[in-house]
Design a protein around this motif. Structure first.
Motif, PDB file in Angstrom:
ATOM      1  N   LEU A  30      -4.580-107.223  32.042  1.00 28.34           N
ATOM      2  CA  LEU A  30      -5.763-106.778  32.785  1.00 28.34           C
ATOM      3  C   LEU A  30      -6.648-105.893  31.930  1.00 28.34           C
ATOM      4  CD1 LEU A  30      -4.409-105.836  36.329  1.00 28.34           C
ATOM      5  CD2 LEU A  30      -5.586-107.916  35.613  1.00 28.34           C
ATOM      6  N   GLY A  31      -6.034-105.147  31.030  1.00 28.22           N
ATOM      7  CA  GLY A  31      -6.812-104.248  30.192  1.00 28.22           C
ATOM      8  C   GLY A  31      -5.951-103.574  29.156  1.00 28.22           C
ATOM      9  N   ARG A  32      -6.644-103.054  28.155  1.00 30.83           N
ATOM     10  CA  ARG A  32      -6.008-102.295  27.069  1.00 30.83           C
ATOM     11  C   ARG A  32      -6.869-101.067  26.825  1.00 30.83           C
ATOM     12  NH1 ARG A  32      -3.275-105.561  22.726  1.00 30.83           N
ATOM     13  NH2 ARG A  32      -2.977-107.640  23.551  1.00 30.83           N
ATOM     14  N   ASP A  33      -6.225-100.022  26.325  1.00 29.40           N
ATOM     15  CA  ASP A  33      -6.977 -98.817  26.022  1.00 29.40           C
ATOM     16  C   ASP A  33      -6.142 -97.947  25.101  1.00 29.40           C
ATOM     17  OD1 ASP A  33      -9.068 -97.000  26.043  1.00 29.40           O
ATOM     18  OD2 ASP A  33      -8.924 -96.549  28.180  1.00 29.40           O
ATOM     19  N   THR A  34      -6.765 -96.934  24.560  1.00 31.20           N
ATOM     20  CA  THR A  34      -6.081 -95.864  23.864  1.00 31.20           C
ATOM     21  C   THR A  34      -6.410 -94.604  24.638  1.00 31.20           C
ATOM     22  OG1 THR A  34      -6.297 -96.987  21.739  1.00 31.20           O
ATOM     23  CG2 THR A  34      -5.821 -94.639  21.670  1.00 31.20           C
ATOM     24  N   VAL A  35      -5.381 -93.866  25.024  1.00 32.87           N
ATOM     25  CA  VAL A  35      -5.597 -92.676  25.839  1.00 32.87           C
ATOM     26  C   VAL A  35      -5.176 -91.438  25.075  1.00 32.87           C
ATOM     27  CG1 VAL A  35      -5.365 -93.910  28.030  1.00 32.87           C
ATOM     28  CG2 VAL A  35      -3.346 -92.898  26.994  1.00 32.87           C
ATOM     29  N   SER A  36      -5.959 -90.378  25.248  1.00 28.87           N
ATOM     30  CA  SER A  36      -5.655 -89.088  24.643  1.00 28.87           C
ATOM     31  C   SER A  36      -6.585 -88.057  25.268  1.00 28.87           C
ATOM     32  CB  SER A  36      -5.845 -89.123  23.121  1.00 28.87           C
ATOM     33  OG  SER A  36      -7.198 -89.376  22.802  1.00 28.87           O
ATOM     34  N   GLY A  37      -6.364 -86.816  24.930  1.00 27.96           N
ATOM     35  CA  GLY A  37      -7.218 -85.746  25.425  1.00 27.96           C
ATOM     36  C   GLY A  37      -6.515 -84.900  26.468  1.00 27.96           C
ATOM     37  N   GLU A  38      -7.206 -83.862  26.895  1.00 28.98           N
ATOM     38  CA  GLU A  38      -6.612 -82.900  27.823  1.00 28.98           C
ATOM     39  C   GLU A  38      -6.160 -83.548  29.131  1.00 28.98           C
ATOM     40  OE1 GLU A  38      -7.846 -78.863  30.183  1.00 28.98           O
ATOM     41  OE2 GLU A  38      -8.801 -79.260  28.245  1.00 28.98           O
ATOM     42  N   TRP A  39      -6.957 -84.490  29.641  1.00 29.90           N
ATOM     43  CA  TRP A  39      -6.584 -85.144  30.904  1.00 29.90           C
ATOM     44  C   TRP A  39      -5.265 -85.893  30.746  1.00 29.90           C
ATOM     45  CZ3 TRP A  39      -5.558 -90.225  31.699  1.00 29.90           C
ATOM     46  CH2 TRP A  39      -5.965 -91.120  30.709  1.00 29.90           C
ATOM     47  N   ALA A  40      -5.085 -86.560  29.593  1.00 32.69           N
ATOM     48  CA  ALA A  40      -3.855 -87.311  29.346  1.00 32.69           C
ATOM     49  C   ALA A  40      -2.672 -86.359  29.170  1.00 32.69           C
ATOM     50  CB  ALA A  40      -4.007 -88.210  28.133  1.00 32.69           C
ATOM     51  N   ASP A  41      -2.893 -85.233  28.468  1.00 35.62           N
ATOM     52  CA  ASP A  41      -1.833 -84.231  28.307  1.00 35.62           C
ATOM     53  C   ASP A  41      -1.368 -83.735  29.672  1.00 35.62           C
ATOM     54  OD1 ASP A  41      -2.485 -84.489  25.621  1.00 35.62           O
ATOM     55  OD2 ASP A  41      -3.063 -82.392  25.342  1.00 35.62           O
ATOM     56  N   THR A  42      -2.337 -83.435  30.539  1.00 30.98           N
ATOM     57  CA  THR A  42      -2.030 -82.903  31.865  1.00 30.98           C
ATOM     58  C   THR A  42      -1.328 -83.949  32.728  1.00 30.98           C
ATOM     59  OG1 THR A  42      -3.902 -81.394  31.756  1.00 30.98           O
ATOM     60  CG2 THR A  42      -3.015 -81.873  33.950  1.00 30.98           C
ATOM     61  N   ALA A  43      -1.843 -85.163  32.754  1.00 33.37           N
ATOM     62  CA  ALA A  43      -1.281 -86.211  33.609  1.00 33.37           C
ATOM     63  C   ALA A  43       0.156 -86.535  33.231  1.00 33.37           C
ATOM     64  CB  ALA A  43      -2.147 -87.468  33.548  1.00 33.37           C
ATOM     65  N   VAL A  44       0.420 -86.630  31.927  1.00 36.16           N
ATOM     66  CA  VAL A  44       1.731 -87.066  31.446  1.00 36.16           C
ATOM     67  C   VAL A  44       2.678 -85.890  31.194  1.00 36.16           C
ATOM     68  CG1 VAL A  44       2.888 -88.323  29.561  1.00 36.16           C
ATOM     69  CG2 VAL A  44       0.725 -89.158  30.479  1.00 36.16           C
ATOM     70  N   GLY A  45       2.107 -84.722  30.919  1.00 32.96           N
ATOM     71  CA  GLY A  45       2.937 -83.555  30.651  1.00 32.96           C
ATOM     72  C   GLY A  45       3.388 -83.435  29.215  1.00 32.96           C
ATOM     73  N   LEU A  46       2.640 -84.028  28.293  1.00 33.81           N
ATOM     74  CA  LEU A  46       2.952 -83.950  26.859  1.00 33.81           C
ATOM     75  C   LEU A  46       1.742 -83.416  26.109  1.00 33.81           C
ATOM     76  CD1 LEU A  46       4.646 -87.417  26.210  1.00 33.81           C
ATOM     77  CD2 LEU A  46       5.783 -85.194  26.216  1.00 33.81           C
ATOM     78  N   ASP A  47       1.930 -82.354  25.316  1.00 34.77           N
ATOM     79  CA  ASP A  47       0.836 -81.840  24.495  1.00 34.77           C
ATOM     80  C   ASP A  47       0.517 -82.831  23.387  1.00 34.77           C
ATOM     81  OD1 ASP A  47       0.604 -79.494  25.952  1.00 34.77           O
ATOM     82  OD2 ASP A  47       2.071 -78.436  24.700  1.00 34.77           O
ATOM     83  N   GLY A  48      -0.764 -83.088  23.170  1.00 31.90           N
ATOM     84  CA  GLY A  48      -1.186 -84.013  22.128  1.00 31.90           C
ATOM     85  C   GLY A  48      -0.906 -85.461  22.464  1.00 31.90           C
ATOM     86  N   ASN A  49      -0.758 -85.765  23.741  1.00 35.47           N
ATOM     87  CA  ASN A  49      -0.454 -87.128  24.177  1.00 35.47           C
ATOM     88  C   ASN A  49      -1.522 -88.099  23.669  1.00 35.47           C
ATOM     89  OD1 ASN A  49       0.791 -89.221  25.725  1.00 35.47           O
ATOM     90  ND2 ASN A  49      -0.778 -88.935  27.277  1.00 35.47           N
TER      91      ASN A  49
END
Length: 145
Positions: A30-49
């Motif tokens: 359905l889709g592909r992406d590269t995710v990173s940034g503060e929102w991704a860190d917060t959502a996943v709970g990993l710094d520098g995600n």
């Protein structure tokens, strides 16, 4: 409160190989992406995600897998889950023809853990080890044959 299943997320070693396995079985990307940034860190709970992701959908449109290949932090290799481990450990698919599905899986070097079981003439079932050690179950409803 109504609740629906959004998707099942799976961290993988090789995103492209895992996409090839599941698309050969009939799922579509359905889709592909590269995710990173503060929102991704917060959502996943990993710094520098930072991860490459792909969302795949089953042909009936009801099931989705979200695959992650971590760029940062490094992915952690663990022993593949066994069927009796506590926690989430497999993804299951209903298939029209278990032998055809197993032939497709075999092209990716994936074979049943022990064979194909017949449950009282109603279902054929098997577990196999897919890409990145993912446990995959195929179930064929023999009443539909």
């Amino acid at each position: 409160m109504p609740i629906t299943l959004e998707n099942v997320g799976i961290a993988v070693r090789d995103l492209e190989a895992t996409i090839a396995f599941f698309t050969d079985l009939g799922l579509t990307v359905l889709g592909r992406d590269t995710v990173s940034g503060e929102w991704a860190d917060t959502a996943v709970g990993l710094d520098g995600n930072h991860a490459r992701i792909a969302v795949l959908q089953t042909p009936d449109g009801r099931g989705q897998l979200e695959l992650f290949e971590y760029i940062h932090p490094d992915a952690i290799e663990t022993e593949p889950a066994r069927p009796n481990d506590i926690g989430m450990h497999r993804v299951a698919f209903s298939v029209d023809d278990i032998d055809e599905s197993l032939a497709i899986a075999a092209k990716h070097g994936c074979h049943p853990l022990r064979g194909v079981a017949d449950y009282e003439g109603v279902y054929k079932l098997t577990y196999l080890r897919g890409p990145s050690g993912i446990l995959v179950m195929f179930a064929q409803d023999l009443r539909k044959s």
